[in-house]
Design an enzyme around this catalytic site. Structure first.
Site, PDB file in Angstrom:
ATOM      1  N   ASP A 155       0.876  -1.166   0.000  1.00 41.59           N
ATOM      2  CA  ASP A 155       0.000   0.000   0.000  1.00 41.59           C
ATOM      3  C   ASP A 155       0.920   1.225   0.000  1.00 41.59           C
ATOM      4  OD1 ASP A 155      -2.302   1.658   0.402  1.00 41.59           O
ATOM      5  OD2 ASP A 155      -1.727   1.802   2.509  1.00 41.59           O
ATOM      6  N   LYS A 156       0.446   2.371  -0.480  1.00 44.70           N
ATOM      7  CA  LYS A 156       1.323   3.548  -0.526  1.00 44.70           C
ATOM      8  C   LYS A 156       1.236   4.374   0.756  1.00 44.70           C
ATOM      9  CE  LYS A 156       0.324   7.531  -2.461  1.00 44.70           C
ATOM     10  NZ  LYS A 156       0.718   8.580  -1.469  1.00 44.70           N
ATOM     11  N   THR A 157       0.089   4.946   0.986  1.00 45.30           N
ATOM     12  CA  THR A 157      -0.045   5.920   2.064  1.00 45.30           C
ATOM     13  C   THR A 157       0.080   5.274   3.433  1.00 45.30           C
ATOM     14  OG1 THR A 157      -1.535   7.190   0.649  1.00 45.30           O
ATOM     15  CG2 THR A 157      -1.482   7.766   2.991  1.00 45.30           C
ATOM     16  N   THR A 200      -2.441   1.752  -4.899  1.00 45.15           N
ATOM     17  CA  THR A 200      -2.799   2.989  -4.209  1.00 45.15           C
ATOM     18  C   THR A 200      -4.074   3.592  -4.787  1.00 45.15           C
ATOM     19  OG1 THR A 200      -2.058   5.228  -3.660  1.00 45.15           O
ATOM     20  CG2 THR A 200      -1.289   4.318  -5.741  1.00 45.15           C
ATOM     21  N   LYS A 248      -8.735  -3.543  -4.049  1.00 46.17           N
ATOM     22  CA  LYS A 248      -7.361  -4.013  -3.853  1.00 46.17           C
ATOM     23  C   LYS A 248      -7.294  -5.539  -3.829  1.00 46.17           C
ATOM     24  CE  LYS A 248      -5.565   0.073  -1.457  1.00 46.17           C
ATOM     25  NZ  LYS A 248      -4.925   0.609  -0.239  1.00 46.17           N
ATOM     26  N   ASP A 303      -1.719  -1.220   5.937  1.00 43.32           N
ATOM     27  CA  ASP A 303      -1.888  -0.719   7.299  1.00 43.32           C
ATOM     28  C   ASP A 303      -2.801  -1.596   8.144  1.00 43.32           C
ATOM     29  OD1 ASP A 303      -4.443  -0.148   6.476  1.00 43.32           O
ATOM     30  OD2 ASP A 303      -4.157   2.012   6.362  1.00 43.32           O
ATOM     31  N   ASP A 352      -6.905  -2.072   4.260  1.00 39.51           N
ATOM     32  CA  ASP A 352      -6.347  -3.074   3.360  1.00 39.51           C
ATOM     33  C   ASP A 352      -6.743  -4.490   3.765  1.00 39.51           C
ATOM     34  OD1 ASP A 352      -4.849  -1.250   1.719  1.00 39.51           O
ATOM     35  OD2 ASP A 352      -3.461  -1.022   3.390  1.00 39.51           O
TER      36      ASP A 352
END
Length: 662
Positions: free
Chosen positions: A359-361, A504, A532, A551, A555
């Site tokens: 995941d990005k953030t 993302t 996702k 996180d 997710d």
């Protein structure tokens, strides 16, 4: 060892105290049996012959018999009971093998004492039981290690807390009386009583015992603190958010216990090996007896001696330790480093990962705006440009404003501050008229920035401009800050042959910028949380074994779909129901570390299994007398030494397990 799994199943329901009692029991049986073994060794005819001394007196064999009987029934009881339980369950394994070996040695040696011609195996019986008891004791202590270490953290919480009452007075109350939303005072040097948020004050907190982070973490108002961490130099007022079973510590302890209860795939391999060794022991023992008795000129006594040698030697001391010790060491090692294994089967699968999806953030990035580029014009310096802008932005709560303020070295007093609705802010700083504005403001006022900043906007960055005394003096670009650990983590994963991807919800420009900065192989942008999972399925459809790192909250579906789900950034809210592996710190390097540890753990297990089964593969035919025509027959004393050496090697090898250097 196999019996540990039988007993674990009972002890997880019965609680920690039962497990502690089992450890004490093995310890006591080991020491008593060891003390009884000393006179047995001294009185053993074989030892006397080897060392060249003689100690014979009336009834010496009866003394040997009595002492050996005590060891057999007292020290050997766990193995005899295990043999019975496994046979009753029609699932012969390690305990069957051990129980069979000590029973054959005892019955045969007792028969020799009372008239059967042959050699005594009492000292082999005694040392066999001693070594197996020691193995169980060491193993169970190790298995408890991670849980005990973490449970001790709970005891390190202060016994009471300074509660701030409604009238503002301070009242010391027991920890179990603290409730959610209570306000507590934490003085310098004290331990944080419960998970909460800082309302007043700032300080450095030592969280090393909780997260593995060695450096003190500076905390200020609105930031989360973990119960059990140690307050530094400042006085804090915190509002309690979580207590009891919902606290971080309680969740960590639960995770470790789940990891210890979950079954190891490689343990199945050891148990299957024990089953085969049981069959081999019975088959080889029977074949040895038949061959020596009916196809040679040897006596019944010699045939029995060879048969008993085979049965005793087949007992897999090392095999019993091979996997459990490595499992225990890896679980404890991981927990001490903030890598919490919830599902051991998934952890062991991590060594085969082909693709790592991030995941990005909040995972590869910090999830907060920060300055990435400063473009000053003319003689303006970077620091001065940031300081002017930050001085103005201290009056704003916007995320962009906060990002600029945190990047500045200092701020100055602002006069005549006012917001420019939708476009920025202005005020007087150090006697100069300062504006921080958006591109829209420039367009409205027909102003142009002389430098080309289009490439920054193409990267998805937010660009603001600084105007001083009606002249544009520079631009500042901001974006979600990439964690400094992300790039080296990706590099090391790729060195392992793992494809690195990112999924993302951000726009393609931002995703592309992050990807290029840290070197990802593939990117999926503008993906909604519920989609996702479909991305993970698509990657799996390529035939790849996939790990998902996120996180642990939004997710969750993707973490559940992945072959290995890794919840990262769980230092303040452990996502128990999402990831197979929980990473306490928000550090992508830990995702790499857990895979490296999984590979190292598996290697240790295989090394130990090779050592354990290798000994048996060599010792059994030698004990049976396959090289007898060449004058080579494995002496029971030598076999015992080799057996012990193999066991020690497995134990030491497990202890050398470490997390490969990052």
């Amino acid at each position: 060892m196999n019996n540990t799994h039988h007993e674990h199943q009972g002890c997880h329901g019965g609680g920690h105290e039962h497990h502690v009692q089992m450890v004490k029991d093995y310890k006591q049986r080991f020491w008593i049996s060891t003390l009884l073994t000393i006179p047995i060794i001294i009185l053993s005819p074989m030892i006397q012959s080897l060392l060249g001394y003689s100690l014979v007196f009336p009834g010496n064999l009866l003394v040997l018999f009595v002492l050996s009987t005590l060891i057999f029934f007292y020290g050997g009881w766990p193995f005899l009971k295990g043999l019975y339980d496994e046979c009753r369950a029609k699932n012969p394994g390690m305990m069957t093998l051990i129980g069979l070996a000590i029973s054959v040695a005892y019955v045969y040696s007792s028969a020799v004492v009372f008239g059967l011609k042959g050699k005594l195996f009492f000292w082999e019986l005694a040392t066999l039981i001693d070594i197996m008891l020691l193995g169980h004791w060491i193993e169970m202590r190790s298995v408890m290690g991670a849980g005990k270490a973490l449970e001790k953290l709970a005891h390190l919480l202060p016994s009471d807390a300074h509660k701030i009452t409604n009238d503002g007075s301070i009242q010391d109350v027991p920890l179990d009386q603290i409730q959610q939303n209570d306000q507590l005072l934490v003085k310098p040097g004290e331990k944080i009583p419960a998970d909460g948020v800082i309302l007043k004050g700032e300080s450095s907190l030592n969280e090393s015992m909780l997260t593995g982070e060695s450096k003190p973490i500076f905390k200020k108002p609105q930031e989360f603190v973990i119960g059990g961490s140690i307050n530094g130099e400042g006085s804090l007022t915190i509002q309690v958010q979580k207590t009891g079973k919902d606290s971080f510590l309680s969740q960590v302890i639960k995770l470790v216990k789940e990891a210890q209860a979950s079954k190891s795939k490689t343990q199945d391999l050891a148990n299957r090996a024990a089953l085969w060794l049981t069959l081999i022991a019975i088959g080889a023992g029977t074949l040895t007896f038949v061959v020596w008795l009916f196809f040679t000129d040897k006596t019944l006594a010699y045939a029995l001696e060879r048969t008993v040698s085979v049965m005793v030697i087949t007992c897999p001391h090392a095999l019993g330790l091979a996997v459990p010790l490595v499992v225990a060491v890896s679980t404890s090692l991981a927990a001490r480093n903030g890598l919490l294994i919830r599902d051991r089967a998934a952890f062991e699968s991590a060594r085969n990962i082909d693709a790592m999806v991030f995941d990005k953030t909040g995972t590869l990035t910090k999830g907060e705006f920060g300055v990435t580029d400063v473009i000053p014009l003319d003689d303006m310096r970077d620091n001065a440009l940031l300081n002017y802008a930050a001085s103005l932005e201290t009056h704003s709560e916007h995320p962009i404003a906060k990002g600029i303020v945190e990047s500045a070295h200092q701020t100055w007093e602002v006069e005549s501050f006012k917001a420019i609705p939708g476009k920025g802010a202005e005020g007087v700083v150090m006697g100069r008229d300062v504006k921080v504005v958006s591109p829209g403001y420039l367009a409205e006022n027909n102003l142009t920035f002389p430098e080309n900043v289009a490439h920054l906007e193409e990267q998805g960055k937010t660009v603001v401009y600084v105007i001083i005394d009606d002249a544009i003096v520079g631009a500042i670009a901001l974006a979600d800050i990439i964690r400094e650990e992300s790039k080296p983590a990706i590099e090391q994963l790729k060195q392992m042959g793992i494809r690195c991807m990112m999924v993302t919800g951000d726009n393609p420009q931002v995703a592309k910028w992050v990807s290029e900065e840290i070197g990802l192989d593939e990117v999926f942008a503008e993906v909604l949380p519920q989609k996702k999972r479909e991305i993970i399925q698509e990657i799996q459809s390529r035939g790849l074994i996939v790990a998902m790192t996120g996180d642990g909250v939004n997710d969750a579906p993707a973490l559940a779909q992945a072959d290995v789900g890794i919840a990262i950034g769980a230092g303040t809210d452990v996502a128990i129901e999402t990831g197979d592996i929980i990473l306490v710190k928000s550090n992508p390097m830990d995702a790499m570390a857990i895979i490296a540890l999984a590979k190292a753990t598996y290697q240790k297990m295989i090394q130990n299994l090779i050592w354990a089964t290798g000994y048996n593969a060599i010792a059994i035919p030698l004990a049976a007398g396959i090289l007898y025509p060449y004058g080579i027959v494995l002496n029971p004393a030598v076999s015992a030494i080799l057996m012990s050496l193999s066991t020690v090697i497995c134990a030491v090898n497990a202890k050398f397990l470490s997390i490969p250097k990052k």
